[in-house]
Scaffold this active site. Sequence first.
Site, mmCIF file in Angstrom:
data_model
loop_
_atom_site.group_PDB
_atom_site.id
_atom_site.type_symbol
_atom_site.label_atom_id
_atom_site.label_comp_id
_atom_site.label_asym_id
_atom_site.label_seq_id
_atom_site.Cartn_x
_atom_site.Cartn_y
_atom_site.Cartn_z
ATOM 1 N N GLU A 397 0.810 -1.220 0.000
ATOM 2 C CA GLU A 397 0.000 0.000 0.000
ATOM 3 C C GLU A 397 0.846 1.273 0.000
ATOM 4 O OE1 GLU A 397 -2.683 -3.251 1.332
ATOM 5 O OE2 GLU A 397 -0.639 -2.636 1.878
ATOM 6 N N GLN A 419 -8.038 -2.332 -0.614
ATOM 7 C CA GLN A 419 -8.934 -3.484 -0.658
ATOM 8 C C GLN A 419 -9.944 -3.417 0.482
ATOM 9 O OE1 GLN A 419 -7.488 -7.795 -0.404
ATOM 10 N NE2 GLN A 419 -7.754 -7.466 -2.622
ATOM 11 N N ASP A 422 -9.238 -0.749 6.361
ATOM 12 C CA ASP A 422 -8.325 -1.119 7.440
ATOM 13 C C ASP A 422 -6.880 -1.164 6.957
ATOM 14 O OD1 ASP A 422 -10.535 -2.786 9.460
ATOM 15 O OD2 ASP A 422 -10.971 -2.605 7.332
ATOM 16 N N PHE A 423 -6.698 -1.582 5.696
ATOM 17 C CA PHE A 423 -5.349 -1.796 5.184
ATOM 18 C C PHE A 423 -4.621 -0.493 4.880
ATOM 19 C CE2 PHE A 423 -6.819 -6.115 3.238
ATOM 20 C CZ PHE A 423 -7.014 -6.612 4.533
ATOM 21 N N HIS A 464 -11.160 -6.026 9.021
ATOM 22 C CA HIS A 464 -11.850 -5.721 7.769
ATOM 23 C C HIS A 464 -13.127 -4.916 8.009
ATOM 24 C CE1 HIS A 464 -9.394 -9.278 6.876
ATOM 25 N NE2 HIS A 464 -9.412 -8.899 5.608
#
Length: 658
Positions: A397, A419, A422-423, A464
């Site tokens: 990321e 995606q 959270d990421f 997620h």
Amino acid sequence: MRYHIGDLNPEELLDLYRAMLKPRMIEEKMLVLLRQGKISKWFSGIGQEAISVGVTQALREEEYILPMHRNLGVFTTRNVPLNRLFSQWQGKKSGFTQGRDRSFHFGTQEHRIVGMISHLGPQLGVADGIALADLLRRKRRVTAVFTGEGATSEGDFHEALNVASVWNLPVLFCIENNGYGLSTPTKEQYNCKDLVDRAKGYGMESRIIDGNNILEVYTKVNELCNAMRKRPRPILLEFKTFRMRGHEEASGTKYVPEKLMKKWAKKDPIANYEEFLLEKGILTEAIIDGYKNEISTEINSNLKLAFDEPAIDSNETKELNEVYQKFDYEYFEKSEDVENIRLVDAVSQGLEQSMERYNELIIMGQDIADYGGVFKITEGFTAKFGRSRVRNTPICESAIVSAAMGLSINGMKAVVEMQFADFVSSGFNPIVNYLAKVHYRWGQNADVVIRMPCGAGVGAGPFHSQTNEAWFTKTPGLKVVYPAFPDDAKGLLTTAINEPNPVLVFEHKGLYRSVYGDVPKNYYTIPFGEANLLRSGESLSIVTYGAAVHWALEILDKHPEIDADVLDLRTLQPLDVESVFRTVKKTGKLIIVQEDTLFGGIASDISAMVMENCFEFLDAPVQRVASLETPVPFAKNLEAKYLPKQRFEAALLELYAY
């Protein structure tokens, strides 16, 4: 030291000498000024001039170069006006950041230079993005980016090399291995013989170059650049050199063994090259004196300009207005031809129509190409727009956000799909420290949209399910969008892509396929900073956004006796404060509901603003309702208790009865 002239003529050989002499003389002057207290800080590149000068001379003027603190030779070789450099270091108006940043933390599009930030690593990914834009436009160009051996331990270094290799980007990764990261010697930084050994793992070519030999630097880099222009690919270079002074002058060099200092002092790139040219009869003492007098005069005259310039001054309005690039919102009206579609379809439609509108809009994200993304937003896009514009990325990321910044620097637009929201934590640094600050610092826009599938209620658990908008509404320079309905999702996304500023678009995945609405089929836009009054009432005001909008409407339907205003914020930065104040002044009671946890969230700021500006209109304390102060749990019953829907109903009834 061995020098090989090759095909270089005497004029070129002298040009390289003079190009190294100039930054050395500037540095020597700066060290004097530092001792006199006339400048505040200095990061010395003495002993490393051959690298900066040799690499810059090998590049063409239109090719971008991304230097670091010890690369003064990049700026002087690119003929950056000295008065502007000196004003930059003095924090004066003629500097490149108008006193907002110091030393080499700036860029200049005029000279195709992009300065680093203190976090070092992101600039490697930025170079990837610049090179990607050149590659997509079929421009045979090279992008050169510098880093030190210390920064090669950062994850951004490895991510950027991997992306460049996978995409065959013409990036020249230049490691200046100068022996120490501040005081930490190389033996404590990495455990391979040479840093270029790492290139093997990424399927890249690599070279080791004597960084103190100007002819070796220039000729080898020039040869490699010519090859990269013909066949684009990344190459990793390790320049062996040494830092003759401290990390910055206050650090000193007591931690360096004296024997090592003496060894490298004998390898001085300028003294040795000067001796070689004198022996060859190419250089004379008269030429040296002429160069020094000319450079000294240039330094002193430009220093006078910088010192005579008054101290920087500004005002609150100017500072606030320059956090973002000016954006003239372009209104595209909604058509009457509508279709009833899901929120997920509206997002896809807005993205597709934006891709049609902007031929140089690039979408990047994990699994977004043929697979269409985990939520199928981009399904069918590769067939229509091609894999060069709809790009699957490795799981990195940080590098991809940085690459999006590079695309913007090189005049393109980028949409990055996280995606899951959270990421974004893995790409947090370039968002809050690069994208958010770049326009305020040196006037460069970040034409980047980051799509953030977010939210709980779908049993996805702690990693997620977050709705983490408050991480970004706190950061000046970012804009934040959070639609609750399909038509808003499309219109706000198209506006976000039109924006020249960085925008995070939060899309609640629990609403993707559960919420339908009539959405105009045409391309249209919705302005930022305008909340939507969904219901009008007199008894109290509900201010909310995202999935909580639907909770509020559902609970009000259960209690028809409550005659309430329901204000959907839609955008959180900029925030429609006036609409919030208007509804509070009308009803006298306010309840704010958010899906995010309570402390430090949007509701807290709205509550504080209302208390400060509308206190005399309130008939009851402002109520805030939010999720529990825990991570998002997985089990259905736990998640239901975590979310504030039931607590909101109780608080609403209590406020109504107050």
